[in-house]
Design an enzyme around this catalytic site. Sequence first.
Site, PDB file in Angstrom:
ATOM      1  N   SER A   1     -22.698  12.573 -24.770  1.00 49.61           N
ATOM      2  CA  SER A   1     -22.840  13.079 -23.395  1.00 49.61           C
ATOM      3  C   SER A   1     -23.004  14.595 -23.420  1.00 49.61           C
ATOM      4  CB  SER A   1     -21.561  12.703 -22.622  1.00 49.61           C
ATOM      5  OG  SER A   1     -21.564  13.232 -21.314  1.00 49.61           O
ATOM      6  N   GLY A   2     -23.588  15.133 -22.366  1.00 49.57           N
ATOM      7  CA  GLY A   2     -23.535  16.565 -22.082  1.00 49.57           C
ATOM      8  C   GLY A   2     -23.985  17.490 -23.202  1.00 49.57           C
TER       9      GLY A   2
ATOM     10  N   GLY B   1     -22.771  18.074 -26.207  1.00 53.55           N
ATOM     11  CA  GLY B   1     -22.830  17.485 -27.559  1.00 53.55           C
ATOM     12  C   GLY B   1     -24.115  16.702 -27.773  1.00 53.55           C
TER      13      GLY B   1
ATOM     14  N   SER C   1     -14.223  27.882 -23.799  1.00 50.78           N
ATOM     15  CA  SER C   1     -14.529  27.859 -22.367  1.00 50.78           C
ATOM     16  C   SER C   1     -14.232  29.229 -21.780  1.00 50.78           C
ATOM     17  CB  SER C   1     -13.667  26.809 -21.658  1.00 50.78           C
ATOM     18  OG  SER C   1     -13.808  26.940 -20.252  1.00 50.78           O
TER      19      SER C   1
ATOM     20  N   TYR D   1      -6.013  23.225 -19.141  1.00 46.36           N
ATOM     21  CA  TYR D   1      -7.310  23.281 -19.838  1.00 46.36           C
ATOM     22  C   TYR D   1      -7.550  24.682 -20.402  1.00 46.36           C
ATOM     23  CZ  TYR D   1     -12.407  23.126 -20.461  1.00 46.36           C
ATOM     24  OH  TYR D   1     -13.680  23.201 -20.987  1.00 46.36           O
TER      25      TYR D   1
HETATM   26  N1  LIG Z   1     -19.761  21.556 -18.856  1.00 45.30           N
HETATM   27  C1  LIG Z   1     -19.163  22.724 -18.751  1.00 45.30           C
HETATM   28  O1  LIG Z   1     -19.344  23.445 -17.751  1.00 45.30           O
HETATM   29  C2  LIG Z   1     -18.262  23.237 -19.848  1.00 45.30           C
HETATM   30  C3  LIG Z   1     -17.854  24.582 -19.777  1.00 45.30           C
HETATM   31  C4  LIG Z   1     -17.036  25.078 -20.797  1.00 45.30           C
HETATM   32  C5  LIG Z   1     -16.650  24.256 -21.834  1.00 45.30           C
HETATM   33  N2  LIG Z   1     -17.055  22.952 -21.864  1.00 45.30           N
HETATM   34  C6  LIG Z   1     -16.628  22.160 -23.017  1.00 45.30           C
HETATM   35  O2  LIG Z   1     -17.779  21.602 -23.607  1.00 45.30           O
HETATM   36  C7  LIG Z   1     -17.436  20.425 -24.336  1.00 45.30           C
HETATM   37  C8  LIG Z   1     -18.375  19.303 -23.931  1.00 45.30           C
HETATM   38  O3  LIG Z   1     -18.172  19.028 -22.550  1.00 45.30           O
HETATM   39  P1  LIG Z   1     -19.343  18.489 -21.590  1.00 45.30           P
HETATM   40  O4  LIG Z   1     -19.368  19.366 -20.407  1.00 45.30           O
HETATM   41  O5  LIG Z   1     -20.565  18.211 -22.365  1.00 45.30           O
HETATM   42  O6  LIG Z   1     -18.626  17.155 -21.075  1.00 45.30           O
HETATM   43  P2  LIG Z   1     -18.975  15.601 -21.224  1.00 45.30           P
HETATM   44  O7  LIG Z   1     -20.333  15.348 -20.705  1.00 45.30           O
HETATM   45  O8  LIG Z   1     -17.828  14.897 -20.580  1.00 45.30           O
HETATM   46  O9  LIG Z   1     -18.901  15.385 -22.783  1.00 45.30           O
HETATM   47  C9  LIG Z   1     -17.675  15.373 -23.458  1.00 45.30           C
HETATM   48  C10 LIG Z   1     -17.851  14.638 -24.760  1.00 45.30           C
HETATM   49  O10 LIG Z   1     -16.635  14.647 -25.495  1.00 45.30           O
HETATM   50  C11 LIG Z   1     -16.285  13.307 -25.831  1.00 45.30           C
HETATM   51  N3  LIG Z   1     -14.835  13.215 -25.909  1.00 45.30           N
HETATM   52  C12 LIG Z   1     -13.921  13.581 -24.971  1.00 45.30           C
HETATM   53  N4  LIG Z   1     -12.683  13.352 -25.421  1.00 45.30           N
HETATM   54  C13 LIG Z   1     -12.812  12.837 -26.667  1.00 45.30           C
HETATM   55  C14 LIG Z   1     -11.905  12.385 -27.643  1.00 45.30           C
HETATM   56  N5  LIG Z   1     -10.575  12.404 -27.447  1.00 45.30           N
HETATM   57  N6  LIG Z   1     -12.395  11.919 -28.827  1.00 45.30           N
HETATM   58  C15 LIG Z   1     -13.729  11.888 -29.049  1.00 45.30           C
HETATM   59  N7  LIG Z   1     -14.636  12.299 -28.157  1.00 45.30           N
HETATM   60  C16 LIG Z   1     -14.178  12.749 -26.980  1.00 45.30           C
HETATM   61  C17 LIG Z   1     -16.919  12.453 -24.742  1.00 45.30           C
HETATM   62  O11 LIG Z   1     -17.181  11.118 -25.152  1.00 45.30           O
HETATM   63  P3  LIG Z   1     -16.168   9.892 -24.862  1.00 45.30           P
HETATM   64  O12 LIG Z   1     -15.637  10.087 -23.476  1.00 45.30           O
HETATM   65  O13 LIG Z   1     -16.997   8.667 -25.036  1.00 45.30           O
HETATM   66  O14 LIG Z   1     -15.117  10.034 -25.897  1.00 45.30           O
HETATM   67  C18 LIG Z   1     -18.226  13.181 -24.554  1.00 45.30           C
HETATM   68  O15 LIG Z   1     -19.139  12.826 -25.556  1.00 45.30           O
HETATM   69  C19 LIG Z   1     -15.969  20.161 -24.025  1.00 45.30           C
HETATM   70  O16 LIG Z   1     -15.177  20.682 -25.086  1.00 45.30           O
HETATM   71  C20 LIG Z   1     -15.734  20.969 -22.757  1.00 45.30           C
HETATM   72  O17 LIG Z   1     -14.389  21.328 -22.595  1.00 45.30           O
HETATM   73  C21 LIG Z   1     -17.851  22.438 -20.901  1.00 45.30           C
END
Ligand SMILES: NC(=O)c1ccc[n+]([C@@H]2O[C@H](COP(=O)([O-])OP(=O)(O)OC[C@H]3O[C@@H](n4cnc5c(N)ncnc54)[C@H](OP(=O)(O)O)[C@@H]3O)[C@@H](O)[C@H]2O)c1
Length: 249
Positions: A16-17, A19, A137, A150
């Site tokens: 997702s997202g 990754g 973040s 967080y």
């Molecule tokens: N989007 C933003 O604005 C933003 C801003 C700053 C930082 N981030 C960081 O960016 C990273 C990716 O987030 P995203 O926004 O792309 O969100 P996302 O779309 O929810 O993707 C999160 C990914 O992490 C996986 N995941 C979550 N918990 C997990 C676990 N315990 N074990 C294995 N996989 C796990 C999820 O897959 P499953 O649920 O299938 O496990 C999913 O593939 C995160 O670390 C988030 O904190 C995001």
Amino acid sequence: MGRLANKIAVVTGANSGIGLASAKRFASEGARVFMTGRRPRELDAAVAEVGNGARGVQGDIANLADLDRLYEIVAAEADRIDVLFANAGGGSFAALSEITEEEYERTFSTNVKGTLFTVQKALPLLVDGASVILTGSTAASTGSPAFSVYGASKAAIRSFARNWILDLAPRRIRVNVLVPGPTSTPGLHGLASSEDERRAFVAAMEAQVPLGRMATPDETAAAALFLASDDSSFVNGSELFADGGQAQV
Ligand SMILES: NC(=O)c1ccc[n+]([C@@H]2O[C@H](COP(=O)([O-])OP(=O)(O)OC[C@H]3O[C@@H](n4cnc5c(N)ncnc54)[C@H](OP(=O)(O)O)[C@@H]3O)[C@@H](O)[C@H]2O)c1
């Protein structure tokens, strides 16, 4: 030749997202990518989308047995890791008065414990000179209402990188933190509990960004590719903010 030609990359949270977009970028630049996530159906779909010989390994980064299994598979099928993107993570909103032990445990188990052991257990496979990228973040360096657990978990990520570059110096392994600003992912949109809340939340986020909008996951993945590749060969222990200026003002 792609910028990651002949490299072996592991991307956690790749179904997702950010990754998933990064796995796509890495694969299109020539890397063979191992992708992880807990939800198997989403992982299968993401692996098919990435193509180029990508391999999915289902697992929870907070579960050490799952990490052992991940690296057993990488060892058997690839023998080494050149790029490790420890990206899996997430959080939820809770004001100080409402934080529960369960919310604290869930966030810290994934973001802190999970990231720590994702990197530690990869050490035997990481080549000397490898690139390790952690996802931080802006919430680690600025305040946001109801987001302290967080933010604190991501502050730990910043600290990990500063310390690990010393532990890993003899092997010239680089560790950097990629700091996304608001990025339009399922994870970000999923923070809201209704469509109205989501719209208000997105508008509030966009208002905080000097560029006036959220990033696409692919824009954030472009920064991940820079840190993964030799283009960043002297960048070590740093935070790369891909945040549209949000945390800089
Ligand atoms: N989007 C933003 O604005 C933003 C801003 C700053 C930082 N981030 C960081 O960016 C990273 C990716 O987030 P995203 O926004 O792309 O969100 P996302 O779309 O929810 O993707 C999160 C990914 O992490 C996986 N995941 C979550 N918990 C997990 C676990 N315990 N074990 C294995 N996989 C796990 C999820 O897959 P499953 O649920 O299938 O496990 C999913 O593939 C995160 O670390 C988030 O904190 C995001």
